[in-house]
Design a protein around this motif. Structure first.
Motif, PDB file in Angstrom:
ATOM      1  N   ILE A 168       0.863  -1.158   0.137  1.00  0.00           N
ATOM      2  CA  ILE A 168       0.130  -0.096  -0.023  1.00  0.00           C
ATOM      3  C   ILE A 168       0.959   1.340  -0.009  1.00  0.00           C
ATOM      4  N   GLY A 169       2.036   1.105   0.144  1.00  0.00           N
ATOM      5  CA  GLY A 169       3.014   2.478   0.048  1.00  0.00           C
ATOM      6  C   GLY A 169       3.160   3.124  -1.141  1.00  0.00           C
ATOM      7  N   ASN A 170       3.455   4.131  -1.158  1.00  0.00           N
ATOM      8  CA  ASN A 170       3.672   4.982  -2.269  1.00  0.00           C
ATOM      9  C   ASN A 170       5.164   5.081  -2.494  1.00  0.00           C
ATOM     10  N   HIS A 171       5.636   4.078  -2.983  1.00  0.00           N
ATOM     11  CA  HIS A 171       7.191   4.066  -3.262  1.00  0.00           C
ATOM     12  C   HIS A 171       7.827   4.716  -4.144  1.00  0.00           C
TER      13      HIS A 171
END
Lengths: 231, 231, 231, 231
Positions: free
Chosen positions: C206-209
């Motif tokens: 779910i991270g916004n890498h």
DNA sequence: GATGAATGAGAATTCATTCAT
DNA sequence: AATGAATGAATTCTCATTCAT
């Protein structure tokens, strides 16, 4: 498929003879146990034991313990009461009908003592488990008496100044208590032999009419009505 | 002598007034609960709740649940029945005595409906918890009737051809059933107003004597006695 | 050799087609009933009723009630899970394999809702009736995931710093809960449409890498590990 | 007065400390027994035995067996879940909140294994006895996740293209299954140590982003959507 | 093979009674 | 004396399993 329960079949009379036999066996066992111990003191195990079946088997034929009592009224008692009706219809005059009603009542109850005991005991409960059934039977019984008294009034053999509601109870109660007494003395005498004298009492009363001093139907003074004078 | 129970005191009326008050409170609460639910459906907790005492307190005044019923008969019911005796003794003639008995009976039962309900229900059980007490009371009641009928026979107002054992039941039953009906209709009418008509029925019967055709006391043919002829 | 029971035959697939048909009928009926009521709330009678056979017939095909559940896993569920294996084997890259696993999983469970319900409910019991079977299936499932992840690590599409034991549960759990939610909303939406977004979440998280601020994998300070600081 | 039942007091928190102690003793005993045997396999007698009270005593504190489970959720589980909320509120960034949620979740469940087992097992039943309570708790949990993800989307640490409903289940499921596995291996390892790696997986996913070949979010061809091609 | 009536062990629950406080 | 929490025996009812037909 089977929900392990046959009682609904019984209700609608679809049982096979074999099952019917067991159904009746349990019902009779139950009535015997109820008669001996009273409904609430009786256990399902005792009934099963008396009927010679397993405890669980009871529940194949009856929804629950209460249902046994319900079916006692629906299946057993109402049969008897329908016989009253038939017997009464066989004779024509009011007085004969009354005699035959009393006779049959005492006769049937004497011949099925367990039924008599259970019937007398459970019918007098206010909170009755089989209320609906009892009401139906009582209605049947009181209808018979009503007809009979009305007939007697028409043919002149019965008083015309009677409050029917009271007369019904009067007759019903007198018969009932004669049966009760018989039950509580353990049926040591011939109940049926009470039929004629009882009918005589109901018809003639206990007064010595027209012989010596005629009954003065002296009513209590008005002021006593509202409150009994405990002087 | 760590007396944790006073019930025996009560039996012999040695209680202090304060306790007596609680004793009666519990007894009345019990009767109310029994009347509403029947003896077996009632719980000691319900009685305690109705009386406003703790469950355990019940056992300071009563040996056990059954004992409450026993004392109901011994303490409450017998009081009422002794009043019957007093009332009946106040008048002289048999017919007046009968009227007064019926009147008082209906009056007392109407005025204490809970007692009436419990009395009617529990008295009809065969296996009675308070058998001894009931027998005593019944005896008292039947003795009154016996005396009354014998007096009537002497003074010529009652028939001499009566089987006393039957007459007692006949009278008792008639009164009883009138009360029963009243109970089961939730006491919606004035029970006491039934006293006179009922006395009338007991004395005169339902037959129309000497008017049109006199009642032929026609007994059923002998052969029917043993077995009801279902012709 | 009065064989009154065929269940062992079934286990080894030696049944005749005709019997096989009844065997499956019962099994499907059982799954339906289990799905509706839960295993413990379901009765053998209900299953028999649903399958249109007599109660006793169940015992010709299954050792006992528990055995129905055991065979559900052995015969029904494992079929489905073997299909997962086949599907996954059809594609080559790790990511494609994962997508296909999820897709097939959701697809199969959506298409056999009763199976899905029973599987989800009974698999989460600690004391499982069919423990052995469940373990076998779970192993199969986790093996697929293991392979898939290892392949992904080799071809560089998946992170190399993964603890495989955790990843397996992570993937399994995510899929499971999506199915659970679907079940508890009574399957009112298209479960299969969740496959792609779910696969996406598993792969990308779910991270916004690398976009805004790269995820700082900031671990909780050491002292918090042993005991959550309830500051 | 007492209806011999204290459970309603508990519901409204009016218990004295002494009773409270016994209430908790029974509840904990029940949870232990449920954890070991499952709810349906457990008997009230076993719980009573474990709690060191008589069977009947259970019913002073709980309406019936089901009610024990209901109160487990209402009284025990919800306490734990409210702690989640508190913990999460202590930190500010979305990522920290997620880490703390996972950490606390695993920590609490590790520290109350019986609770963990019962919770995992009974919560997954479709026909749940404590449906209402479970729904409340699940809502609470999902609300926390929702907030957390929304916050992350705002501060740019979480992807904006997420379907929240799915994300909630994805996170919930991943955590759940990690706990499940731990339970089924009899808690032989440190569950809490899984918190960070798990949080990492949830945030970063398993994909190897931006390193070798970026994940091609290749969707399955359309024709496969409606029906999985089992070629 | 199939049936389904019968079985009886087992479980939940109630409630009269006791007794420590 | 009063209390009321605790007890556990007793009872109803269910249902998996068997077995005669």
């Amino acid at each position: 498929m089977s929900i392990h329960s046959l009682w609904y079949k019984r209700r609608f009379h679809i049982g096979t003879p074999k099952n019917m036999e067991k159904y009746e066996r349990i019902l009779n066992a139950a009535i015997k146990v109820f008669a001996e111990q009273g409904f609430h003191q009786s256990t399902v195990s005792q009934i099963a034991g008396e009927a010679g079946v397993a405890d669980g088997t009871i529940y194949l034929y009856f929804k629950n313990k209460d249902d046994i009592l319900v079916q006692f009224y629906e299946f057993k008692t109402s049969q008897v009461f329908q016989r009253f009706r038939k017997e009464v219809d066989k004779v024509d005059t009011a007085v004969e009908k009354l005699r035959r009603l009393i006779y049959t009542h005492l006769y049937e109850f004497q011949n099925d003592r367990h039924m008599a005991i259970v019937f007398q005991a459970e019918t007098h409960q206010k909170k009755r488990l089989a209320g609906e059934q009892i009401r139906k039977i009582s209605k049947l019984y009181r209808d018979i008496i009503s007809e009979l008294v009305e007939l007697g009034q028409e043919d002149g053999t019965m008083r015309r100044d009677l409050y029917l509601g009271l007369v019904k109870r009067f007759i019903n109660g007198a018969i009932d208590e004669v049966i009760n007494s018989w039950i509580h003395t353990d049926g040591s005498y011939d109940l049926v032999s009470m039929a004629d004298p009882l009918a005589d009492l109901i018809i003639r009363g206990i007064g010595n009419h027209g012989v010596a001093s005629p009954v003065k139907v002296r009513h209590l003074p008005k002021e006593q009505k509202g409150n009994p004078v405990i002087t």
